[in-house]
Design an enzyme around this catalytic site. Structure first.
Site, mmCIF file in Angstrom:
data_model
loop_
_atom_site.group_PDB
_atom_site.id
_atom_site.type_symbol
_atom_site.label_atom_id
_atom_site.label_comp_id
_atom_site.label_asym_id
_atom_site.label_seq_id
_atom_site.Cartn_x
_atom_site.Cartn_y
_atom_site.Cartn_z
ATOM 1 N N SER A 1 0.801 -1.204 0.000
ATOM 2 C CA SER A 1 0.000 0.000 0.000
ATOM 3 C C SER A 1 0.844 1.268 0.000
ATOM 4 C CB SER A 1 -0.952 -0.042 1.196
ATOM 5 O OG SER A 1 -1.937 0.937 1.112
ATOM 6 N N ASP B 1 10.005 5.212 -10.425
ATOM 7 C CA ASP B 1 9.606 5.771 -11.723
ATOM 8 C C ASP B 1 10.366 7.043 -12.053
ATOM 9 O OD1 ASP B 1 7.853 3.706 -12.024
ATOM 10 O OD2 ASP B 1 6.031 4.920 -12.078
ATOM 11 N N LYS C 1 -0.795 -4.371 -3.318
ATOM 12 C CA LYS C 1 -2.118 -3.809 -3.060
ATOM 13 C C LYS C 1 -2.211 -2.456 -3.754
ATOM 14 C CE LYS C 1 -5.526 -2.398 0.318
ATOM 15 N NZ LYS C 1 -5.717 -1.007 -0.113
#
Length: 528
Positions: free
Chosen positions: A300, A311, A325
């Site tokens: 999470s 990224d 999740k």
């Protein structure tokens, strides 16, 4: 140092844990008319209800029948959607800074009982030897196979100093283990840190609660003071076994190391309810290299941080694949004091990647080395192992056009009845029923949660979050557990484990970078 906007006391963000707090009325206008066929089925339900009430061999409690039917309806959805009775909903409305008598574990639903996602360090469950992947088949003498997660959380909470007996099935054991654990006050202390050799900082986030960013800033003040004029040469950010927590804290931690760009965004079925969060200028590390450690217990909110830094190529992610999740839960209060936790959206990393049921794949895979008393990561539970989990939604191709689809633009969050300005996560007022966040008991719902997850997790001994969830879930919403029993006001100096193979490899990488960088600069031709 970047200045962060401190939000009021959030109640739920979960995750994970990710939970989006939306008032009932925000959804009411989107309820679709039911078909005639559905009305016919509702008539069948009413008929069955009347027959049971009138003809069952013993007198039945009507409320139990109705709540049971609602529980059954929610069980046909994903593992993180659930119904909360008034008592369970009150349990979730826990101040994330509170203290609870519990065990300190994050749990989720398993096929044959309640499954442990992760024990929280320095809690009774951790010291009793509870391991990720353990299946709790009994709490005291009551079987857990059909037990609601929040009921399990409630049973594991209790007065500090009292004992509770858990019967556990563990892979590799020939018979169930019976453990008697003494409940303790779970004080959430979410960040630990220390200085490593070579002026490399180490910071471990155990869960994302409202103290996480303030403690991380305190950690940097301490580390920079120890580094002196030389300054910090790198950082290991340890998110292993972090079940998630508050979305705003995950965003702030990510923002602490980024100067610009998207951090995370969500996308659901309801137009105008998507959220997006962007970084502001300022990097606590001033561009120094960093490594983020993850494993299958990272869920999470911790996956949001790892995904954002990966990224943007701001950090090297190392370890093993995370929990996976990638869904958002909305906590909806109902008229009778009960509540509904409903999965309403997916969240995506800056590149438009959904990690739902896939997890974050490390840049460098470093498996845990099996040592006596420790569990190898390969055998641990992940989102994809949960019955009824949502399939992954890969939105990479649609990411560039997303702002034109009615979603949030330039990091700004669309207006929401419970929303907060400036792209920040919505916050519920402690006295406001519309969006009160659920709490955990230290036995957190999985990151699902802190199912924790469920909304980033349900905890048993702690208040939990949802990024497991991205919002608070289960109290934290640290989703699923508690971060420790130390005094949150005191600096948490993390002790080092010599057998921590993954951490040693992360430190080796940063030291190697130092050597390489030094040689490049020292061998550079002299300027005329």
């Amino acid at each position: 140092m970047k200045v962060f906007f401190r939000m009021g006391r959030p109640y739920w963000f979960g995750l994970v844990a990710l939970g989006v707090l939306v008032g009932v009325h925000a959804l009411a206008g989107n309820v679709m008319a039911v078909s005639e066929a559905t009305y016919e089925k509702l008539k069948v339900f009413s008929e069955v209800f009347a027959l049971v009430r009138q003809n069952y061999v013993e007198e039945v409690d009507e409320e139990s029948l109705l709540y049971g039917a609602i529980h059954g309806m929610l069980r046909t959805l994903d593992p993180h959607s659930s119904f909360l009775t008034p008592d369970s909903f009150k349990e979730m409305k826990v101040d994330t800074r509170g203290e609870f008598g519990g065990l300190g574990i994050e749990i989720t639903r398993g096929d044959r009982g309640v499954k442990v996602v992760s024990p929280i360090e320095d809690t009774p469950a951790f010291h009793a030897g509870i391991k990720a992947g353990d299946l709790i088949i009994k709490i005291e003498d009551e079987a857990t196979q059909e037990m609601d997660l929040m009921d399990a959380v409630k049973k594991m909470r209790g007065k500090p100093g009292t004992d509770i007996t858990l019967t556990i099935v563990r892979q590799g054991e020939t018979k169930p283990l019976v453990l008697t654990i003494t409940r303790a006050v779970i004080k959430v202390h979410s960040v630990k840190w220390r200085m490593e050799e070579g002026n490399i900082g180490y910071a471990r986030i155990l869960t994302f609660n409202e103290q996480s960013m303030p403690l991380l800033e305190k950690a940097f003040e301490d580390l920079e003071s120890k580094a002196g004029d030389v300054g910090l040469k790198g950082l290991v950010l340890d998110l292993r076994n972090d079940p998630g927590g508050l979305l705003d804290q995950a965003v702030k931690v990510s923002d602490a190391f980024l100067d610009e760009g998207r951090i995370v965004y969500t996308k659901g079925r309801i137009p105008g309810k998507d959220m997006a969060f962007d970084a502001q200028e300022g990097d606590l590390l001033k561009g120094a290299p960093m490594v983020v450690l993850i494993n299958s217990g990272s869920a999470s909110a911790s996956e949001i941080v790892a995904g954002a830094l990966q990224d943007h190529k701001r950090a090297v992610v190392m370890g093993t694949k995370s929990f996976g999740k990638g869904s958002v839960q909305t906590i909806i209060p109902l008229e009778d004091g009960s509540g509904l936790r409903l999965t309403t959206a997916h969240y995506f990393t800056p590149n438009g990647t959904s990690i739902q049921a896939k997890g974050i794949t490390p840049d460098i895979v470093v498996e845990e080395v099996a040592v006596p008393g420790k569990q190898a990561d390969a055998r641990r539970l992940r989102e994809a192992d949960l019955k009824g989990h949502l399939e992954n939604v890969d939105e990479k191709k649609d990411a560039p056009a997303r702002d034109a689809e009615g979603g949030a633009e330039d990091g700004a969050k669309p207006e929401d009845e419970k929303g907060a300005p400036d792209g920040k996560a919505p916050v519920s007022d402690p006295e406001d029923k519309d969006g009160a966040a659920p709490g955990g008991d230290g036995a957190s719902v999985a990151p699902g949660g802190r199912g924790a997850g469920t909304t980033t997790g349900d905890r048993d001994g702690t208040a939990s979050e949802e990024a497991s969830s991205p919002e608070e879930e289960e109290g934290l919403e640290p989703d699923g557990g508690e971060s420790g029993t130390g005094d949150p006001e005191k600096p948490a100096q993390a002790g080092k484990e010599k057998e921590d193979y993954q951490l040693n490899r992360a430190l080796d990488l940063l030291r190697g970078y130092q050597i390489f960088n030094h040689r490049l600069t020292s061998n550079a031709p002299a300027k005329p």
